[in-house]
Scaffold this motif. Structure first.
Motif, PDB file in Angstrom:
ATOM      1  N   SER A   1      14.694 -11.663  -5.906  1.00  0.00           N
ATOM      2  CA  SER A   1      15.091 -10.254  -5.837  1.00  0.00           C
ATOM      3  C   SER A   1      14.297  -9.509  -4.795  1.00  0.00           C
ATOM      4  CB  SER A   1      14.854  -9.564  -7.186  1.00  0.00           C
ATOM      5  OG  SER A   1      15.784  -9.994  -8.111  1.00  0.00           O
TER       6      SER A   1
ATOM      7  N   TYR B   1      15.629 -10.386  -1.501  1.00  0.00           N
ATOM      8  CA  TYR B   1      16.995  -9.907  -1.316  1.00  0.00           C
ATOM      9  C   TYR B   1      17.040  -8.401  -1.150  1.00  0.00           C
ATOM     10  CZ  TYR B   1      21.980  -9.282  -2.221  1.00  0.00           C
ATOM     11  OH  TYR B   1      23.296  -8.937  -2.130  1.00  0.00           O
TER      12      TYR B   1
ATOM     13  N   PRO C   1      24.324  -6.566  -6.808  1.00  0.00           N
ATOM     14  CA  PRO C   1      23.491  -7.360  -5.899  1.00  0.00           C
ATOM     15  C   PRO C   1      23.453  -8.818  -6.366  1.00  0.00           C
ATOM     16  CG  PRO C   1      22.373  -5.336  -6.527  1.00  0.00           C
ATOM     17  CD  PRO C   1      23.611  -5.412  -7.353  1.00  0.00           C
ATOM     18  N   THR C   2      23.310  -9.717  -5.435  1.00  0.00           N
ATOM     19  CA  THR C   2      23.454 -11.130  -5.771  1.00  0.00           C
ATOM     20  C   THR C   2      22.461 -11.648  -6.814  1.00  0.00           C
ATOM     21  OG1 THR C   2      24.336 -11.451  -3.589  1.00  0.00           O
ATOM     22  CG2 THR C   2      23.691 -13.415  -4.754  1.00  0.00           C
TER      23      THR C   2
ATOM     24  N   SER D   1      24.096 -11.021  -9.963  1.00  0.00           N
ATOM     25  CA  SER D   1      25.170 -11.976 -10.193  1.00  0.00           C
ATOM     26  C   SER D   1      24.593 -13.309 -10.607  1.00  0.00           C
ATOM     27  CB  SER D   1      25.995 -12.165  -8.921  1.00  0.00           C
ATOM     28  OG  SER D   1      26.339 -10.926  -8.378  1.00  0.00           O
TER      29      SER D   1
ATOM     30  N   LYS E   1      31.326 -15.082  -3.474  1.00  0.00           N
ATOM     31  CA  LYS E   1      30.847 -14.708  -4.799  1.00  0.00           C
ATOM     32  C   LYS E   1      31.963 -14.687  -5.831  1.00  0.00           C
ATOM     33  CE  LYS E   1      27.703 -11.541  -5.487  1.00  0.00           C
ATOM     34  NZ  LYS E   1      27.063 -10.212  -5.361  1.00  0.00           N
TER      35      LYS E   1
ATOM     36  N   GLY F   1      23.658 -15.316  -1.690  1.00  0.00           N
ATOM     37  CA  GLY F   1      22.890 -14.115  -1.385  1.00  0.00           C
ATOM     38  C   GLY F   1      22.112 -14.269  -0.098  1.00  0.00           C
TER      39      GLY F   1
ATOM     40  N   HIS G   1      24.315 -13.860   2.738  1.00  0.00           N
ATOM     41  CA  HIS G   1      24.671 -12.457   2.880  1.00  0.00           C
ATOM     42  C   HIS G   1      23.567 -11.670   3.570  1.00  0.00           C
ATOM     43  CE1 HIS G   1      26.365  -8.555   1.795  1.00  0.00           C
ATOM     44  NE2 HIS G   1      25.168  -8.217   1.376  1.00  0.00           N
TER      45      HIS G   1
ATOM     46  N   ASP H   1      30.255 -12.924   3.779  1.00  0.00           N
ATOM     47  CA  ASP H   1      30.590 -13.099   2.373  1.00  0.00           C
ATOM     48  C   ASP H   1      31.802 -13.998   2.182  1.00  0.00           C
ATOM     49  OD1 ASP H   1      28.664 -11.337   1.187  1.00  0.00           O
ATOM     50  OD2 ASP H   1      29.771  -9.714   2.161  1.00  0.00           O
TER      51      ASP H   1
END
Lengths: 620, 525, 177, 118
Positions: free
Chosen positions: A105, A108, A247-248, A251, A311, A359, A362, A368
């Motif tokens: 995180s 990212y 946000p990935t 996910s 995604k 992610g 991305h 994406d």
């Protein structure tokens, strides 16, 4: 089985909830804030890990606060937490993966310079707390409490982008999951009414077996429907692909592990510890559930084939894979149960890897859509290798985690006499290959110049023919006089436009033509920046330095979808992205492999064995 | 020492007179009198509740006459709950009103009068006496609603007065029917005479039931008799909205339950299943219609008002079940709703005072501008939705479990899905608060953070609506979105404390249930 | 029923109706004052002299004065028409209410009967028997008002006080300021 | 029919008064007349109580008068209710005066509309 009174289950749940306060308090200081997150993640993991030996030895850790709600007659419902084998399986998984995801995180969120990062990390901690609460709930009511709290805590994450799309997804998410919550509540009420209790009992609550079958069926249906919303059983799955605007990392951890598996976990509790496999079988509720699961497995796989957004494809893959677990539970056969339960961690590791890869792509390339990823293996070799390994596991290829669980599932379904279900599993395996393999294949074996030869992809290529791709979002911020194609009629084609999560999109055509070396140097600078430096509080992560648009004028290749005009540059594994992202990716992928090669050395399989033995009396 | 019982009614009334007279000496002294009066009232009611816990119900006949010739006052578990709730809420709202106003002495006279009236309604054991206190409460409420500046609140108050008087008059007519049939007015005596001499299916008793229930439905604001309520809540000063939304309908609903079960008793409902069915139907309609109307509102206070219509539907639903668990749930929800809804109105008041935002649209981006107020509001909203383990959830659990126990499946469906209905209007608010950017209204300057405008023009704040009388309208320009300075610590404290209580009090409900259990058992026997 | 009673009741109904249909508010108020006087006489006829007295003073007196003050302070809309336009929905509601109420008519005890629950109830006879030596007043109504139901009377006083406070609040005035 | 009706006609008068009061509160647009309607409504209910207390040939509930006496209790209740009624009227009229000061009209239809523009 002996109950051990302990505060450890409580502490495991509370640590991350308590961490919300310091996270919010240190909102101006990102490094400190993320330290709290890491501290909480490690503490949660440590606490749950500390209970593993005891649970493997047959103990159950219990924290009991006494009566919370009334039952019927003299019965009552306690507010209690317990760490039994099944609960610990999920708690251990969620907390372990939270550690990895927290690191990821950081990379990212900072890599994309997202807004409202404090809210993000706070909500994330809350979500994990709730997920662990679901895992360690001692009865159906407490489980419901945390199940609902999980919804509340994840809502800010789904809506994080604050775009119309994100808000719509958030609304849908709330409507679906609270709708499910209502069904769970109704089912719980009926169970409490029928039995006077809601406590989880290995093998099922005895009184339920003797109660009115019609009522018991109603309760079972309500509960499974309610939990099925988060478990994304069709036709209640459609919130999940929409929630991919999050946000990935969200996910990844929540919409592939914690949230969706709280639904699956709920079904597991209902089947194993509320009704018990025997009663479910007597009520004849196993077969319908298995049919729904098998249907979901196959249909979701087919839909996944048609998704171009990576995604979304992963989301439908999740829908499909979650139903493997449900199918395992519904078949009520010891080996199928084991396979289903084992698939909880197996899928978690693999899917997390896949999401992390998506992610990373991305963040690094703003790409994406799968149709724009041809040849991306050059640019991000490590990422795509990890992606490939996880894909293999998803398809059930040996030596990766997915194989072991699917093997058990397959044997179990054959034993249960469900040849149809075995068939569904096999078909799905093939479909898995069909929707994952092209991604890996084109990443490594195709170049971005090859046109349209990829199988099973219908969307047109973006970016390749466009003379001057431009995100078009921040046209006002373009340097004056930049002779770029702002008015490019094709720009609506770009993934960026379809995915408003890329809200910080900036591209300067004039800069894009710079030599790869220059770009490379900038990239290195970017990598350096990504390493938090606690000593340097005026470092690039102070909020005032977050002016991404200004900073990244020199790093153009980050800001449009698809390969740059000159094709993907070739990068070494160490420089393809920051270690904040690559590290978690490789860790998760390694986990998936370890689970595949030496399943019996990892706690999960042994926990599963204990659960199955408790529920059915069969030792695997 | 049971003389304390009538003092619980007399104390606020005396304090009210003192507040009024204190205005002769010094204006704006009413608040202090009200504070002293409310603190004393809290202490007094707490002591009475303690005695109920220790010794069981207290019965007291005013003037030392004997029942049924004199007027009886009864404090049992349920009425003790109400009088403590009234006293504590009144005190809590005072903390808010200190800065927010209104500040005149007559206002606090009416404020304390309302407390006295509600306390009287709660503890009286005589049907006509209930009417008298209903009217005292009504008068005080109409007046308080009308205490806001501007004509809007006067129109709302008059409307409320007309509709409320019709409700009270129908209630009186219902008393008339019961009296004509039995010749007595004491609740317990009425129950005995109805059961032994008159019979539950007598036309007069049925008519009495119908008028009493319809009359109280008006006061509780059950759909479609709620028409007075949204405008009254929306146009009253924030302090008043909070006080009356928390208490007036709540005590009226208590009176409804009291009359149905003490006077007419469970046997009446058994003998007239249609009566119970109609109660349940009215409740279900109220839940659904109230929620739908709440979704349609643009003004936040009106939305909260319609929400009350729906929530009282739940209470009436519980009352219609004649089941112990559901009845306890009704009271848990009455208390929980009072606390949550009152605080929501206060939170809306904090927001309006700080930012001028009064409509749902104006709540955009509030989370950034007013994190504490917005956070408390969101927590209270979620508690209202019934997210476990909050108070809102626990109340709903009891009611729903009661519905399961009696096999009322249709009602169960309404009760559990009320979660979604409530979510529909609160999620809309929460989404705006946290997941939209604040956009300064067109034509305003000096509000954007980086807008280097002349400091001091922030007097032109985002406020198109009337603020409370004392809103001086001066705010300092700290270069941020417009924030008024006149939100006091007390205003924040009440809202935040209430939000915390809404989350944590659920844990104490089981204890409370033990406390009211004997009373409820007697009520339903 | 005697002719006097009948004429009285007819007068009350007629004046009541007149308040509803007269368009002129002043006319309506005058009709209402007449109605109040009529109903005060009805109370006396029905052997309720205390109520009659109060009604005459409060209903016909104070209330009328209040109404007159109000139109003096506001407006007296004078139209070209004498009578109000008929409002059909309102009429529908009113008729429905009367119809519903009328269904209970048969169940009500006859007026003036000596055997009604009200007349024979324990409470009534207790008051009549004990009022004098318990309260020391020969007027039982006063005895009940002041003693047995003194709490109601306290409430009544509070209501009057509430109206006073209410008017102050409504006009947003401080006390006597 | 007539036999059953005749002794109860006062109750019918009660109902009619309630009807007239209801009509005025809903149908009359002038606020003052609505309040008059409210008063009519209440006196209708008073009549119900007083009629219920009446005993043919009895004297008022004063012990110096000869028995039988009418029931004193309803009279007491109605004395209280009359005072309640006048108090409500006073507050209502106070509100009306204020409404007129703010809006310059007493027409309910206009006012209910004004409210929405507020």
């Amino acid at each position: 089985m002996t109950d051990v009174s302990s505060l450890r289950p409580l502490a495991t749940v509370l640590v991350s909830a308590v961490a919300i306060a310091p996270i919010l308090a240190s909102r101006g200081r990102p490094n400190l804030r993320e330290s709290w997150t890491m501290l909480a993640a490690l503490a949660t993991f440590g606490l749950s890990a500390s209970m593993v030996p005891g649970v493997l030895a047959g103990d159950t850790y219990v924290t009991d606060f006494g009566t919370f709600l009334p039952g019927v007659e003299s019965g009552s419902v306690a507010f209690a937490l317990q760490a039994d084998a099944l609960g610990l399986l999920f708690a251990l998984l969620a907390s372990a993966l939270w550690v990895i995801t927290s690191l990821y995180s950081i990379g990212y969120m900072r890599g994309l310079d997202e807004d409202s990062q404090t809210r993000y990390f706070a909500a994330f901690a809350g979500s994990v707390s709730a997920a662990v609460g679901v895992a360690l709930a001692d009865n159906l009511v407490v489980l419901f409490v945390f199940y609902e709290l999980l919804t509340v805590a994840t809502y800010p994450l789904v809506t994080h982008d604050q775009t119309d799309e994100a808000r719509a997804a958030g609304r849908k998410y709330l409507a679906y999951t609270f709708g499910g919550g209502v069904a769970v509540l109704a089912g719980t009420l009926i169970v409490v009414w029928l039995t006077g209790t809601a406590d989880f009992t290995a093998g099922g609550i005895a009184a339920l077996a003797e109660s009115d079958p019609a009522m018991a069926r109603l309760a079972f249906t309500l509960l499974v429907t309610g939990f099925g919303v988060k478990a994304a059983l069709m036709p209640m799955h459609s919130w999940l692909p929409d929630a991919m605007v999050a946000p990935t990392p969200v996910s990844g951890l929540l919409h592939a592990v914690a949230v969706v598996k709280s639904g699956v976990f709920g079904i597991a509790r209902v089947v194993l510890d509320v009704f018990g496999p025997e009663t479910v079988s007597d009520l004849g509720m196993g077969l319908p559930l298995a049919v729904v699961a098998a249907f979901t497995i196959v249909v979701a796989s087919i839909i996944a084939l048609r998704q171009d957004n990576l995604k979304r494809r992963l989301a439908f893959s999740t829908v499909s894979q979650l139903s493997y677990i449900v199918l395992g539970l519904a078949l009520l056969e010891p080996r199928a149960l084991a396979g289903g339960l084992l698939h909880i961690p197996a899928h978690a590791f693999m899917k997390l890897t896949l999401f992390f890869c998506a992610g990373a792509i991305h963040v690094e390339t703003h790409t994406d859509d799968i149709s724009e990823m041809a040849g991306i293996g050059k640019r991000m070799p490590g990422t795509m290798i990890a992606f490939g390994i996880a894909s293999l596991g998803m398809a059930g290829i040996p030596l990766v985690a997915g194989f072991v669980s699917k093997w058990y599932l397959l044997i179990g379904s054959v034993q249960a006499g469900g040849v149809v279900f075995a068939g569904a599993l096999l078909v799905s395996g093939v479909l898995n290959v069909a929707y994952f393999w092209p991604i890996v294949y084109q990443a490594f074996f195709e170049s971005e110049d090859a046109v349209g030869s990829k199988p099973l992809i219908e969307n047109p290529f973006g970016g390749r023919d466009a003379p001057v791709p431009d995100g078009g979002r921040n046209a006002d911020d373009e340097p004056a006089g930049a002779t770029d194609g702002v008015a490019d009629p094709d720009e609506g084609e770009y993934a960026v436009d379809r995915n408003p999560s890329d809200h910080v999109v900036e591209h300067s055509a004039s800069k894009r033509a710079e030599s790869p070396d220059a770009a490379h140097a900038d990239e290195d600078a970017e990598s350096d920046r990504a390493v938090p430096d606690d000593a340097d509080h005026n470092g690039p992560y102070e909020p005032e330095h977050y002016d991404h648009v200004a900073d990244d004028e020199d790093a153009p290749e980050h800001h449009h979808a698809g390969p740059p005009a000159g094709g993907w540059e070739r990068r070494a594994l160490s420089s393809e992205t920051t270690w904040f992202m690559l590290g978690p990716i490789l860790t998760a992928a390694t986990g998936a492999v370890v689970l595949g090669i030496v399943p019996d050395r990892v706690a999960f399989l042994r926990l599963v064995e204990i659960v199955v033995a408790g529920a059915t009396g069969v030792t695997l | 020492m049971t003389d304390l019982v009538p003092i619980a009614v007399a104390l606020p009334i005396v304090a009210s007179v003192v507040a009024l007279l204190a205005g002769l000496v010094r204006s704006r002294s009413g608040w202090y009198v009200a504070l002293v009066g409310s603190v004393a009232q809290v202490a007094l009611t707490a002591e009475l509740a303690r005695r109920v816990v220790a010794d069981g119900a207290i019965r007291y006949v005013v003037g030392n006459f004997s029942v049924p010739y004199g007027i009886e006052l009864v404090i049992d578990g349920l009425s003790a709950t109400m009088i403590v709730l009234v006293a504590v809420t009144a005190l809590g709202v005072l903390a808010y009103a200190r800065r927010a106003g209104p500040r005149s002495n007559p206002f606090y006279g009416a404020y304390l009068l309302l407390v006295g009236g509600l306390t009287g309604m709660s503890i009286t054991g005589d049907l006509f006496n209930l009417y008298v206190f209903l009217e005292i409460t009504g008068l005080a409420t109409y007046v308080l609603v009308g205490s806001e500046e501007g004509g809007r609140s006067a129109v709302a108050a008059l409307r409320y007065l007309l509709v409320g008087t019709v409700g009270a008059s129908l209630f009186l007519l219902g008393i008339g029917y019961a009296y004509v049939a039995t010749g007595t007015l004491n609740m317990a005596d009425l129950a005995a005479v109805i059961g032994e001499d008159v019979g539950y299916t007598a036309t007069l008793i049925r008519a009495s039931f119908a008028f009493v229930v319809v009359g109280l439905f008006v006061k509780v604001a059950v759909f479609p008799l709620h028409t007075w309520q949204p405008e009254a809540y929306a146009s009253a000063p924030d302090s008043v909205s909070a006080l009356i939304s928390a208490l007036v309908s709540t005590v009226s609903a208590y009176a409804l339950i009291r009359v149905i079960y003490t006077v007419f008793t469970v046997d009446f409902l058994e003998a007239n299943p249609l009566a119970a069915d109609l109660l349940a139907a009215a409740a279900a309609v109220s839940v659904v219609a109230g929620s739908v109307l709440a979704v349609a509102q643009s003004e936040v206070k009106r939305m909260l008002a319609y929400s009350s219509v729906a929530q009282f539907g739940l209470v009436v639903a519980a009352a219609s079940l004649a089941n112990e668990t559901a009845m306890i749930g009704a009271f848990v929800h009455l208390v929980g709703h009072a606390m949550m809804k009152g605080s929501l109105f206060l939170a809306a008041g904090v927001v309006a005072t700080a930012t001028g935002a009064r409509t749902v649209d104006e709540y955009d981006g509030l989370g950034e501008r007013l994190p504490v107020g917005a956070g408390a509001l969101a927590v209270l909203a979620l508690a209202m939705v019934g997210v476990p383990p909050t108070l809102g959830f626990v109340g709903k659990w009891y009611i729903a479990l009661g519905a399961v126990e009696t096999g009322s499946w249709a009602l169960l469906a309404v009760i559990v899905s009320s979660t979604l209905l409530t979510l529909a209007y609160f999620a809309r608010l929460i989404e705006r608060i946290f997941f939209r950017e604040y956009a300064a209204p067109a034509g305003e300057t000096g509000v954007a953070p980086d807008d280097a405008d002349v400091p001091g023009d922030a007097d032109v704040v985002a406020d198109g609506n009337g603020l409370p009388a004392d809103g001086n309208g001066v705010s300092t320009d700290d270069g941020d979105a417009p924030l008024r300075e006149d939100v006091s610590f007390g205003m924040y404290a009440v809202v935040v404390v209430a939000a915390l209580l809404a989350v944590t009090l659920g844990a104490a409900v089981f204890e409370y249930a033990q406390f009211v259990q004997p009373t409820v058992t007697r009520l339903l026997s | 029923m005697s002719t006097l009673e009948f004429a009285l009741v007819a007068f009350v109904l007629a004046t009541g109706l007149a308040t509803a249909v007269l368009r002129d508010v002043l006319g309506s108020i005058i009709a209402f004052a007449a109605y109040s006087l009529g109903i005060a006489v009805v109370w006396v006829v029905l052997q309720a002299p205390d109520v009659g007295l109060t009604e005459a003073a409060v209903g016909a007196g104070v209330t009328t004065v209040l109404f007159l003050l109000t139109i003096a302070k506001t407006v007296r809309p004078s139209g070209e028409r004498t009578l109000e336009r008929l409002d059909l929905p309102a009429l529908g509601v009113a008729v429905a209410l009367v119809a519903v109420l009328a269904t209970t008519l048969g169940a009500l005890p006859p007026v003036g009967g000596a055997e009604t629950p009200v007349a024979t109830s324990e409470v009534t006879s207790y008051y009549l028997e004990n009022a004098y030596h318990e309260a020391g007043v020969e007027n039982v109504v006063t005895a009940v008002l002041a003693a047995y139901r003194g709490f109601d009377t306290l409430g009544e006083a509070v209501v009057v006080y509430a109206a006073g406070v209410g008017v102050l609040v409504v006009f947003q005035r401080e006390v006597f300021a | 029919m007539i036999d059953a009706f005749a002794p109860r006609y006062l109750y019918l008068v009660t109902f009619l008064l309630l009807g007239i009061g209801t009509y005025m509160m809903i149908g009359n647009r002038n606020l003052v007349k609505k309040v008059i309607g409210m008063n009519l409504f209440q006196t209708g209910i008073f009549l119900f109580f007083i009629a219920a207390a009446y005993v043919e040939g009895a004297s008022p509930a004063v012990l110096t008068r000869e028995a039988p006496h009418v029931s004193p209790l309803p009279h007491v209740l109605i004395l209280t209710a009359i005072v309640v009624g006048v108090s409500l009227t006073a507050v209502a009229l106070g509100l009306i005066v204020r409404i007129y000061a703010d809006y310059g009209t007493l027409d309910a239809d206009v006012l209910w509309e004004v409210r929405h523009d507020d």
